[in-house]
Design an enzyme around this catalytic site. Sequence first.
Site, PDB file in Angstrom:
ATOM      1  N   TYR A 118      -8.682  -4.458   5.332  1.00  0.00           N
ATOM      2  CA  TYR A 118      -8.318  -5.859   5.240  1.00  0.00           C
ATOM      3  C   TYR A 118      -9.714  -6.510   5.431  1.00  0.00           C
ATOM      4  O   TYR A 118     -10.639  -6.264   6.187  1.00  0.00           O
ATOM      5  CB  TYR A 118      -7.215  -6.327   6.625  1.00  0.00           C
ATOM      6  CG  TYR A 118      -7.150  -7.784   6.894  1.00  0.00           C
ATOM      7  CD1 TYR A 118      -6.598  -8.500   5.886  1.00  0.00           C
ATOM      8  CD2 TYR A 118      -8.346  -8.447   7.448  1.00  0.00           C
ATOM      9  CE1 TYR A 118      -6.239  -9.706   6.192  1.00  0.00           C
ATOM     10  CE2 TYR A 118      -8.255  -9.709   7.427  1.00  0.00           C
ATOM     11  CZ  TYR A 118      -7.290 -10.590   7.056  1.00  0.00           C
ATOM     12  OH  TYR A 118      -7.163 -11.919   7.138  1.00  0.00           O
ATOM     13  N   GLU A 206      -8.645 -14.079   1.089  1.00  0.00           N
ATOM     14  CA  GLU A 206      -8.173 -12.953   1.768  1.00  0.00           C
ATOM     15  C   GLU A 206      -7.893 -12.175   0.919  1.00  0.00           C
ATOM     16  O   GLU A 206      -7.133 -12.229  -0.084  1.00  0.00           O
ATOM     17  CB  GLU A 206      -6.949 -13.587   2.582  1.00  0.00           C
ATOM     18  CG  GLU A 206      -6.177 -12.415   3.662  1.00  0.00           C
ATOM     19  CD  GLU A 206      -5.220 -13.089   4.307  1.00  0.00           C
ATOM     20  OE1 GLU A 206      -5.106 -12.826   5.621  1.00  0.00           O
ATOM     21  OE2 GLU A 206      -4.256 -13.600   3.634  1.00  0.00           O
TER      22      GLU A 206
END
Length: 395
Positions: A118, A206
Amino acid sequence: MNIHEYQAKEILKQNGVSIQEGIVACSPDEAVKAAEKLQKETGTGWWVLKAQVHAGGRGKGGGVKLAKSLEEVKSLAKQMIGMQLVTHQTGPEGKKVRKILIAQDVYYPGPAQKEEFYMSVLLNRKTGHHTIMYSPEGGMDIEQVAEQTPELIFREEIDPGNGILPFQARKIAFNLGLSGNAFKEMTKFISALYRAYSSVDASLVEINPVLKTTDDKILAVDAKFNLDDNALFRHPELVEMRDLEEEDATEVEAGKHNLNFVKLDGNVGCMVNGAGLAMATMDIIKLSGGEPANFLDVGGGASAETVEAGLKLILNDPSVKAVLINIFGGIVRCDRVANGVVEAYKKLGNIEVPVIVRLQGTNAEEGKKVIDGSGLKVRSAITLQEAAQIVKEVV
């Protein structure tokens, strides 16, 4: 401003970030053509179909499918295009899927183990720095990682004056447990990602997941950008990416009239000039037993046209049982607002719900006389407490 995954990946690619290649399609036939083109360009034999909506959690909601043949691409595209996709971010009403991204399969077998990470870049308003937030545990359940094992969430502060420094990119790659060619690829990826974030004045980028493939390539498999509305004047090419169909129709209409509007779930419509006064007005509505149905700031220079547009937006909400117009006459004169309310009332015809107008400031008394002498079913008030009492009576 939010943009779609395929648009976000275009920005990433332009800045040197390696991505999972894909082509957007709006029909099953376009999906098949896109799959054929990807097969020629990348050699992929399988394809991933991804619904393009402004919401996360698409995989769990059925918005991401794997196709192992061109026939399956067409069949899945028929199912997905036009579907109402429901995720934890869309609410129970869901979002209609109007286009899908046909992407290459990047989870192919190879000599090394695949890994998912991530990574995001965002503004830390407390420090005035940018922050790269990352974790070796990427994938669909990153929220659970943050909640249950917060020690696996790392942060790297970036001074915007210096940009990301080489040692910081190496530190991130090291914390992700990489070595060899994957380590080198990740440092390049991180530097390019920060460059993409900065180049478009984003408030958030993101990527979940960032994939280390089985042959040690580093790719952005997904991508989300939040763009700073206040900086869009510097990026006219990004304004073209706005998808109005993905936004709340009422908020889009409000934007056309330069109104700051946010839909809420209450029963009392609010029209106010000034954000602070709007917050105070919503508080007084709750204290009087009602619930605000919206946040609506018409700005300091409210005109008759602005008031009319705002009133229309409020009255389009069937849950509204009363409307409170609370205006402080500083820049704008109260009598001018009162005339705008009367004109709007006449143009809109028969308004079933009670309308309460509270005017204070420049020419407040004159404004009250305009309201009281109009012959319309509009109740006027001078003090905020008086307005709250009337709201309590009619809700």
